[in-house]
Write a protein that holds these residues in place. Structure first.
Motif, PDB file in Angstrom:
ATOM      1  N   GLY A 138       0.835  -1.390   0.122  1.00 19.33           N
ATOM      2  CA  GLY A 138      -0.035   0.020  -0.146  1.00 19.33           C
ATOM      3  C   GLY A 138       0.913   1.352  -0.014  1.00 19.33           C
ATOM      4  O   GLY A 138       0.519   2.216  -0.673  1.00 19.33           O
ATOM      5  N   VAL A 139       1.814   1.178   0.652  1.00 20.99           N
ATOM      6  CA  VAL A 139       2.857   2.340   0.630  1.00 20.99           C
ATOM      7  C   VAL A 139       3.458   2.574  -0.436  1.00 20.99           C
ATOM      8  O   VAL A 139       3.449   3.673  -1.255  1.00 20.99           O
ATOM      9  N   PHE A 140       3.972   1.546  -1.241  1.00 23.14           N
ATOM     10  CA  PHE A 140       4.551   1.658  -2.477  1.00 23.14           C
ATOM     11  C   PHE A 140       3.711   2.011  -3.573  1.00 23.14           C
ATOM     12  O   PHE A 140       3.922   2.976  -4.440  1.00 23.14           O
ATOM     13  N   LYS A 141       2.318   1.605  -3.563  1.00 23.94           N
ATOM     14  CA  LYS A 141       1.214   2.197  -4.290  1.00 23.94           C
ATOM     15  C   LYS A 141       1.119   3.372  -4.167  1.00 23.94           C
ATOM     16  O   LYS A 141       0.939   4.412  -5.267  1.00 23.94           O
ATOM     17  N   ALA A 142       0.888   3.909  -2.920  1.00 27.57           N
ATOM     18  CA  ALA A 142       0.543   5.438  -2.645  1.00 27.57           C
ATOM     19  C   ALA A 142       1.780   6.244  -3.178  1.00 27.57           C
ATOM     20  O   ALA A 142       1.576   7.323  -3.665  1.00 27.57           O
ATOM     21  N   LEU A 174      -2.335   9.138   0.643  1.00 26.17           N
ATOM     22  CA  LEU A 174      -1.116   9.166   1.389  1.00 26.17           C
ATOM     23  C   LEU A 174      -1.278   9.122   3.111  1.00 26.17           C
ATOM     24  O   LEU A 174      -0.689   8.480   3.875  1.00 26.17           O
ATOM     25  N   GLU A 175      -2.295   9.378   3.559  1.00 28.83           N
ATOM     26  CA  GLU A 175      -2.961   9.270   4.953  1.00 28.83           C
ATOM     27  C   GLU A 175      -3.360   7.973   5.164  1.00 28.83           C
ATOM     28  O   GLU A 175      -2.929   7.067   5.913  1.00 28.83           O
ATOM     29  N   ARG A 176      -4.130   6.910   4.351  1.00 25.25           N
ATOM     30  CA  ARG A 176      -4.455   5.535   4.495  1.00 25.25           C
ATOM     31  C   ARG A 176      -3.044   4.824   4.535  1.00 25.25           C
ATOM     32  O   ARG A 176      -2.955   3.917   5.375  1.00 25.25           O
ATOM     33  N   ALA A 177      -2.081   5.017   3.715  1.00 17.75           N
ATOM     34  CA  ALA A 177      -0.624   4.588   3.632  1.00 17.75           C
ATOM     35  C   ALA A 177      -0.165   4.845   4.973  1.00 17.75           C
ATOM     36  O   ALA A 177       1.195   4.260   5.166  1.00 17.75           O
ATOM     37  N   HIS A 197      -4.997  20.249   7.375  1.00 19.47           N
ATOM     38  CA  HIS A 197      -3.705  20.556   7.072  1.00 19.47           C
ATOM     39  C   HIS A 197      -2.777  19.052   7.033  1.00 19.47           C
ATOM     40  O   HIS A 197      -3.306  18.181   7.811  1.00 19.47           O
ATOM     41  N   TYR A 198      -1.971  18.825   6.223  1.00 19.67           N
ATOM     42  CA  TYR A 198      -1.237  17.772   6.265  1.00 19.67           C
ATOM     43  C   TYR A 198       0.155  17.858   6.461  1.00 19.67           C
ATOM     44  O   TYR A 198       1.015  18.867   6.301  1.00 19.67           O
ATOM     45  N   ARG A 199       0.931  16.995   7.281  1.00 20.22           N
ATOM     46  CA  ARG A 199       2.141  16.798   7.662  1.00 20.22           C
ATOM     47  C   ARG A 199       2.819  15.594   7.093  1.00 20.22           C
ATOM     48  O   ARG A 199       2.098  14.426   7.569  1.00 20.22           O
ATOM     49  N   ARG A 200       4.294  15.336   6.987  1.00 23.25           N
ATOM     50  CA  ARG A 200       4.555  13.997   7.013  1.00 23.25           C
ATOM     51  C   ARG A 200       4.661  13.000   8.212  1.00 23.25           C
ATOM     52  O   ARG A 200       4.787  13.891   9.264  1.00 23.25           O
ATOM     53  N   ASP A 201       4.505  11.828   8.416  1.00 24.82           N
ATOM     54  CA  ASP A 201       4.647  11.181   9.412  1.00 24.82           C
ATOM     55  C   ASP A 201       6.207  10.915   9.898  1.00 24.82           C
ATOM     56  O   ASP A 201       6.399   9.578   9.065  1.00 24.82           O
TER      57      ASP A 201
END
Length: 109
Positions: A13-17, A74-77, A90-94
């Motif tokens: 899922g991460v790679f797909k995102a 991106l959030e689901r991943a 607002h969005y920020r990287r985890d």
């Protein structure tokens, strides 16, 4: 695998995102929001809550619905976190999750 590693489906899922060039670019922009979003007046502290989705939309030039869909992916991943400030998201990287994933990739390959 370590006990804290994501399962293989999660990693896919991460790679797909990240497989979409625009989502990958957004992740690059969010790495240094002060530099990449300097042209936009912040609604809230970018270091604390991230970048307003309307600013991501304006910078990308894409439709609001497209950007919202990309950010949801991106959030689901688990790559970004969202925070509501009034009516704005607002969005920020985890960064913790990204470090974890880097370790998983390092051990796997």
């Amino acid at each position: 695998m370590h006990a804290t590693d994501p399962d293989p489906d999660d990693l896919v899922g991460v790679f797909k995102a990240l497989g979409n060039p625009v989502r990958l670019q957004i992740m690059r922009w969010l790495r240094d929001p002060e530099e990449h979003f300097a042209a936009y007046e912040p609604i809230a502290d970018r270091q604390v809550v991230g970048v307003c989705v309307s600013h991501i939309q304006a910078k990308s030039g894409l439709a609001q619905s497209t950007v919202s869909g990309y950010m949801a992916t991106l959030e689901r991943a688990g790559l970004v976190r969202s925070t509501r400030v009034g009516k704005w998201t607002h969005y920020r990287r985890d960064e913790g999750r990204l470090k974890q994933l880097a370790g998983v990739i390092d051990r796997a390959f």
